[in-house]
Design a protein around this motif. Structure first.
Motif, mmCIF file in Angstrom:
data_model
loop_
_atom_site.group_PDB
_atom_site.id
_atom_site.type_symbol
_atom_site.label_atom_id
_atom_site.label_comp_id
_atom_site.label_asym_id
_atom_site.label_seq_id
_atom_site.Cartn_x
_atom_site.Cartn_y
_atom_site.Cartn_z
ATOM 1 N N VAL A 1 0.845 -1.188 0.000
ATOM 2 C CA VAL A 1 0.000 0.000 0.000
ATOM 3 C C VAL A 1 0.883 1.241 0.000
ATOM 4 O O VAL A 1 1.941 1.269 0.633
ATOM 5 C CB VAL A 1 -0.932 0.024 1.235
ATOM 6 C CG1 VAL A 1 -1.802 1.274 1.228
ATOM 7 C CG2 VAL A 1 -1.800 -1.224 1.287
ATOM 8 N N ILE A 2 0.451 2.260 -0.718
ATOM 9 C CA ILE A 2 1.135 3.556 -0.717
ATOM 10 C C ILE A 2 0.126 4.633 -0.347
ATOM 11 O O ILE A 2 -0.963 4.690 -0.910
ATOM 12 C CB ILE A 2 1.763 3.874 -2.085
ATOM 13 C CG1 ILE A 2 2.913 2.907 -2.380
ATOM 14 C CG2 ILE A 2 2.264 5.316 -2.139
ATOM 15 C CD1 ILE A 2 3.540 3.091 -3.748
ATOM 16 N N SER A 3 0.486 5.473 0.617
ATOM 17 C CA SER A 3 -0.338 6.623 0.998
ATOM 18 C C SER A 3 0.390 7.910 0.622
ATOM 19 O O SER A 3 1.619 7.985 0.739
ATOM 20 C CB SER A 3 -0.618 6.621 2.501
ATOM 21 O OG SER A 3 -1.506 5.592 2.850
ATOM 22 N N THR A 4 -0.357 8.894 0.182
ATOM 23 C CA THR A 4 0.241 10.191 -0.131
ATOM 24 C C THR A 4 -0.627 11.309 0.445
ATOM 25 O O THR A 4 -1.806 11.103 0.749
ATOM 26 C CB THR A 4 0.367 10.414 -1.655
ATOM 27 O OG1 THR A 4 -0.932 10.703 -2.200
ATOM 28 C CG2 THR A 4 0.946 9.194 -2.353
ATOM 29 N N ARG A 5 -0.024 12.446 0.584
ATOM 30 C CA ARG A 5 -0.775 13.654 0.947
ATOM 31 C C ARG A 5 -0.190 14.813 0.164
ATOM 32 O O ARG A 5 1.037 14.963 0.071
ATOM 33 C CB ARG A 5 -0.718 13.900 2.452
ATOM 34 C CG ARG A 5 -1.673 14.999 2.920
ATOM 35 C CD ARG A 5 -1.937 14.950 4.406
ATOM 36 N NE ARG A 5 -2.712 13.771 4.779
ATOM 37 C CZ ARG A 5 -3.354 13.630 5.944
ATOM 38 N NH1 ARG A 5 -3.301 14.606 6.849
ATOM 39 N NH2 ARG A 5 -4.032 12.544 6.222
ATOM 40 N N GLY B 1 4.152 7.742 1.718
ATOM 41 C CA GLY B 1 4.492 6.651 2.625
ATOM 42 C C GLY B 1 4.285 5.318 1.934
ATOM 43 O O GLY B 1 3.220 5.092 1.338
ATOM 44 N N LYS B 2 5.290 4.452 1.958
ATOM 45 C CA LYS B 2 5.215 3.145 1.303
ATOM 46 C C LYS B 2 5.234 2.043 2.355
ATOM 47 O O LYS B 2 6.118 2.009 3.210
ATOM 48 C CB LYS B 2 6.377 2.971 0.327
ATOM 49 C CG LYS B 2 6.381 3.990 -0.807
ATOM 50 C CD LYS B 2 7.595 3.813 -1.719
ATOM 51 C CE LYS B 2 7.584 4.826 -2.851
ATOM 52 N NZ LYS B 2 8.788 4.703 -3.714
ATOM 53 N N TYR B 3 4.272 1.113 2.247
ATOM 54 C CA TYR B 3 4.111 0.072 3.249
ATOM 55 C C TYR B 3 4.037 -1.290 2.556
ATOM 56 O O TYR B 3 2.983 -1.704 2.063
ATOM 57 C CB TYR B 3 2.855 0.331 4.074
ATOM 58 C CG TYR B 3 2.799 1.734 4.609
ATOM 59 C CD1 TYR B 3 3.646 2.124 5.640
ATOM 60 C CD2 TYR B 3 1.933 2.684 4.060
ATOM 61 C CE1 TYR B 3 3.620 3.417 6.123
ATOM 62 C CE2 TYR B 3 1.900 3.974 4.539
ATOM 63 C CZ TYR B 3 2.742 4.342 5.573
ATOM 64 O OH TYR B 3 2.730 5.625 6.044
#
Length: 595
Positions: free
Chosen positions: A379-383, A482-484
């Protein structure tokens, strides 16, 4: 009949807008590398201590994992044992209590995924309103609409069903609310969904474990083919929906979990799909932080952040399967907890794999080894902070069919709309300049090696403007990625029998499991799939099972859990008829299900 089909498909589509975020931290402990935060570690004595009110040695319980499952287990153990036990929470996050904000390198608040809260979250609602005494209006937004975008533009918009003047039986209520809201998919393709309604009644309405196992052996795509769903329906709508609902395409998902999920979020009641969001800050700051404070101040819960469990050793003498020691690293040092009366593992697939593989005693238990064979999803999150305010149709949105997604599912949330009035906080105290958008990629393996700047470019140049043209004129003021790797549990075909049982293994009776991925057996709950409610309920119930094994307790009696609303009459009746027909047909029943 066609109206029912249209409703089912629309609800399926907007499952994506919200479901994906409800579960992102529902269970899994994420490694937030690079976030500015500090530990509130209090230190743990590994020697035996005694109760303040007697000479009886304190019992010691360890909960591993600080997601909803872990916090649920801590809450129940604290409330049951009160001052007669030491409860310890271990988590790899620097501060799992939520008291320390997670910040980008420029000091702005970030979060690993935006998570929604559905109408049928009775236990979390009770926690917030009754246990923590928080005002719902201060924690959550109103229930909101969601939109679904493809390269062709807007595909559909989900209504807020509870706003309907008249609440009608499911699916009639959904039909009336959603009939005009499809924008592009032809009626003939939507009509091909009809057969899947039978599969839903058959799968969800059966109490036969063998039936569920049969559905689990199939992938969802095979089920769609057997029920003759159109190719366009699957490619254009269902696949992107599942990519952001369960984080994998249908050919890589258990048909059982897909059917469970569709019913829980889409068909159970007219307003089951209604979802709301955190009004200020994050889930961690708005709910977990008050919960941690409640447990620390009232029950002495010891929270150990920045700790990664390296091995779990069972007692050799007596052979009763009790845990002897748990070793973990903290600030580069190896620490050990001994004299342990019970353990709850509240970990996702990858976290559990790491613990079991590092613990020969656990790896020797076949059921534990099977659970450790399950994999996770990237999963990758960005803002993104922008120089102008962009007005969108709805605050919660889904990307579908974009080739730039590289096989991933994609979502975007307008945080300045969801948290209106709190824009300065979103900007980390800076003067707000424009919109703040949270974008996430699920099943994101093809992006894990891509530079952060390129990921932001794809969003700003290829994806966001294609969905909402007004984004084309906006510039990036700041961004975070953020990379998970392997962060979210994967419900793969055939995984049901391997998923950890909440009850643990009879050979290791004082180790239990919590989280959205666990099997609950006879204590199965109505909350399904990767969701916060399911993880929290599993934590409460796993703790109940520990209490049964260990006994004692100087606090209040375990109160069980609240159930979701009962099935509506028409579904119950349909399930009964279906079960009788299948019983009559015997070996000829369910020709689409593998034995």
């Amino acid at each position: 009949m066609l109206h029912l089909i249209f409703t089912f498909l629309l609800l399926l589509s907007f499952l994506s807008c919200t479901l994906s975020f409800s579960i992102f931290k529902g269970q899994t402990t994420l490694n937030r590398a690079g976030l500015a935060s500090t530990s509130r570690s209090t230190g743990i004595s590994t020697t035996t201590t005694t109760s303040l009110y007697s000479n009886t040695p304190l019992k010691t319980f360890v909960v591993v994992g600080g997601g909803w499952g872990g916090w649920g287990a801590c809450q129940r153990l604290c409330e049951v044992y009160n001052d007669s036990a030491k409860i310890i929470l271990l988590d790899s996050l620097p501060d799992p209590t939520g008291a320390t904000p997670y910040l980008s390198q420029t000091g702005k608040p970030v979060e690993a995924g935006t998570r929604g809260f559905w109408k049928d979250y009775p236990n979390i609602n009770f926690l917030v309103e009754q246990t923590l005494k928080l005002s719902p209006d201060s924690v959550w937004t109103d229930f909101t609409n969601s939109s679904f975008y493809s390269p062709d533009g807007l595909e559909a918009t989900a209504p807020v069903f509870s706003n309907a003047r008249l609440q009608l039986p499911s699916p009639l209520g959904q039909v009336l609310a959603t009939f005009p809201l499809f924008e592009r998919l032809p009626l003939s393709d939507r009509a091909s969904m009809a057969g899947l309604l039978l599969a839903t009644v058959d799968c969800i309405g059966s109490d036969d474990e063998g039936v569920k196992m049969g559905y689990d052996k199939m992938n969802a795509h095979d089920l769609f083919v057997k029920f003759k769903l159109s190719k366009r329906l699957v490619q254009d709508f269902i696949t992107p929906t599942l990519l952001v609902g369960l984080f994998k395409p249908p050919e890589e998902l258990s048909a059982l979990v897909v059917m469970e999920l569709l019913y829980y979020y889409a068909l159970a009641h007219q307003d089951s799909f209604d979802v709301r969001w955190i009004k200020n800050g994050t889930v961690a700051s708005s709910i977990i932080a008050p919960m941690a404070k409640y447990l620390e101040e009232n029950y002495g819960l010891e929270v150990k952040g920045g700790c990664r469990v390296t091995s779990v050793n069972l007692k050799k003498d007596g052979g009763d399967g009790s845990v002897d020691t748990i070793s973990y690293t903290e600030k580069g040092k190896e620490e050990t907890i001994s004299n342990i009366d019970g353990v709850v593992f509240a970990l996702g697939n990858n976290g559990l794999k790491n613990v079991v593989n590092g613990s020969p005693d656990l790896a020797a238990v076949p059921s534990f080894a099977a659970a450790a064979s399950l994999n996770g999803i990237d999963v990758i999150s960005t803002r993104i902070w922008m120089d102008k305010t962009v007005k969108t149709r709805t605050p919660a949105n889904v990307f579908a069919k974009f080739k730039q997604l590289r096989g991933a599912g994609g979502t975007f949330f307008m945080l300045d709309q969801l948290q209106e009035g709190g824009e300065e906080d979103l900007w980390g105290g800076e003067t707000p300049q424009g919109s703040v958008v949270a974008c996430d990629f699920y099943n994101s393996g093809a992006f894990m090696g891509v530079e952060d700047e390129e990921i932001i470019r794809v969003l700003m140049e290829d994806l966001l403007p294609a969905a909402v043209p007004e984004f084309a004129g906006a510039k990036v003021v700041d961004s975070w990625v953020g990379k998970y790797a392997g962060a979210v549990s994967w419900f793969s075909p055939g995984s049901y029998s391997k998923r950890p049982s909440m009850f643990g293994d009879e050979g290791v009776p004082r180790v239990k499991f919590a989280g959205d991925v666990v099997r609950m057996g006879e204590r199965e709950h109505g909350a399904k799939g990767l969701c916060q409610e399911r993880a929290y309920v599993a934590g409460l119930q796993a703790a109940d099972e520990i209490v049964k094994e260990v006994g004692g307790g100087g606090g209040k009696k375990a109160e069980g859990v609240l159930q979701v609303r009962e099935d509506e009459v028409q579904f119950t009746l349909g399930s009964q008829i279906n079960n009788r027909v299948n019983k009559f047909l015997g070996p000829f029943a369910r020709p689409w299900v593998r034995s």
